[in-house]
Motif scaffolding. Structure first.
Motif, PDB file in Angstrom:
ATOM      1  N   LEU A 105       0.768  -1.318   0.064  1.00 14.77           N
ATOM      2  CA  LEU A 105      -0.015   0.047   0.058  1.00 14.77           C
ATOM      3  C   LEU A 105       0.928   1.085  -0.100  1.00 14.77           C
ATOM      4  O   LEU A 105       0.228   2.422  -0.243  1.00 14.77           O
ATOM      5  CB  LEU A 105      -0.861   0.170   1.185  1.00 14.77           C
ATOM      6  N   ASP A 106       2.152   1.028   0.537  1.00 10.07           N
ATOM      7  CA  ASP A 106       3.055   2.318   0.396  1.00 10.07           C
ATOM      8  C   ASP A 106       2.844   2.860  -1.074  1.00 10.07           C
ATOM      9  O   ASP A 106       3.116   4.165  -1.240  1.00 10.07           O
ATOM     10  CB  ASP A 106       4.443   2.042   0.600  1.00 10.07           C
ATOM     11  N   ILE A 107       2.759   2.057  -2.151  1.00 14.60           N
ATOM     12  CA  ILE A 107       2.936   2.469  -3.546  1.00 14.60           C
ATOM     13  C   ILE A 107       1.617   3.339  -3.808  1.00 14.60           C
ATOM     14  O   ILE A 107       1.923   4.553  -4.645  1.00 14.60           O
ATOM     15  CB  ILE A 107       2.884   1.314  -4.552  1.00 14.60           C
ATOM     16  N   LEU A 108       0.384   3.162  -3.062  1.00 11.09           N
ATOM     17  CA  LEU A 108      -0.747   3.913  -3.160  1.00 11.09           C
ATOM     18  C   LEU A 108      -0.438   5.359  -2.433  1.00 11.09           C
ATOM     19  O   LEU A 108      -0.859   6.314  -2.793  1.00 11.09           O
ATOM     20  CB  LEU A 108      -1.943   3.167  -2.490  1.00 11.09           C
ATOM     21  N   GLY A 109       0.299   5.093  -1.456  1.00 19.41           N
ATOM     22  CA  GLY A 109       0.722   6.524  -0.821  1.00 19.41           C
ATOM     23  C   GLY A 109       1.432   7.359  -1.616  1.00 19.41           C
ATOM     24  O   GLY A 109       1.299   8.546  -1.656  1.00 19.41           O
TER      25      GLY A 109
END
Length: 286
Positions: A105-109
């Motif tokens: 989910l860091d990528i979505l951040g």
């Protein structure tokens, strides 16, 4: 006409199903569904946009445009991102961004703050290149793929990219922990790749810290609505430093980020009510 009607009916049904799945109490179905939904929508967006990138292949502007679309995925999985000190990221210069890494989910951040950074290239393991349209999209968006099992070749690839970074004032984003860290008490030791490149190019290092994903727990199959703080710390200059300064530089950045991670942990955990599913468990880990 009828095709449009059936499309609307289908969309309505899918919306009802999504709301039902995302509103039920914690369960394995809901937990895995949120991750699968994120992956599926990312795959779908990549499938649509990568052919358009052929007009300007490997241009970081492709990444920014794609991020503006993909960032809306988090609205469906009920995750909110709060960027602090974003003006640091928006400065027009080459730099190395290092951040902690907890979930995919860091990528979505990153997608949600990409427009602030503007000219940004991500660094990813080479295996991602082979994930169908996602790999192609990443490639044509200027992502730098490295072989983490071959440090020499990985550094060589980063060195070539660094020359472009400095000339075009582009920032590189790396995860120095080298793997996902689910430990909510602190950061893993850093690998030296990002710092070696920063010293070689004499560009500043910008530490970025993601607060813990307090609303996710794999063991309990919990994936609630959540809020993640993305905090940018002051840039650390490398001008005049040499490879002899590498250990000290790594330790300094790690210490600053670890302290900030613990501060953010306290900030997001303290307001949680006692009845929150993970409240007592997370506070014990502080």
């Amino acid at each position: 006409m009828w095709a449009y009607v059936w499309w609307c009916i289908g969309l309505f049904v899918v919306t009802i199903v999504l709301r039902k799945l995302l509103s039920v109490k914690p369960s394995k179905v809901k937990f895995h569904f949120k991750f699968i939904l994120g992956y599926f929508l990312t795959f779908l967006i990549a499938l649509v946009v990568w052919p358009l990138m052929l007009l300007r292949p490997k241009d970081v502007k492709n990444a920014k445009a794609t991020a503006q679309i993909a960032k809306h995925i988090t609205k469906l999985i009920n995750v909110r991102w709060e960027l602090r000190n974003g003006q640091i990221l928006s400065e027009d210069r080459g730099a190395i961004i290092v951040s902690n890494h907890q979930y995919s989910l860091d990528i979505l951040g990153m997608f949600n703050i990409w427009h602030v950074v503007d000219k940004l290239a991500a660094v990813a393991k080479k295996e991602i290149f082979y994930i169908g349209p996602i790999g192609l999209t990443a490639y044509f968006a200027g992502t730098v793929f490295i072989d983490r099992k071959n440090a020499k070749n990985a550094y060589k690839q980063l060195k070539i990219t660094t020359e472009v970074m400095v000339r075009k004032k582009t920032k590189l984003w790396l995860f120095p922990e080298g793997t996902r860290n689910r430990n909510k008490t602190g950061l893993l030791p850093f690998k030296k790749g990002a710092f070696t490149v920063a010293l070689s190019a004499q560009v500043p290092i910008i530490p970025v810290v993601f607060s813990p994903y307090y609303f996710i727990n794999e063991q309990k199959s919990i994936f609630n609505e959540g809020h993640i703080i993305i905090k940018c710390l002051n840039p650390i200059p490398t001008t005049g430093l040499t490879m002899d300064d590498l250990p000290k530089l790594m330790n300094r950045v790690h210490e600053l980020m670890d302290i900030e991670f613990k501060k953010l942990s306290k900030e997001v955990l303290d307001p949680l009510p006692p009845e929150y599913p993970l409240a007592s468990f997370l506070r014990k880990m502080q």
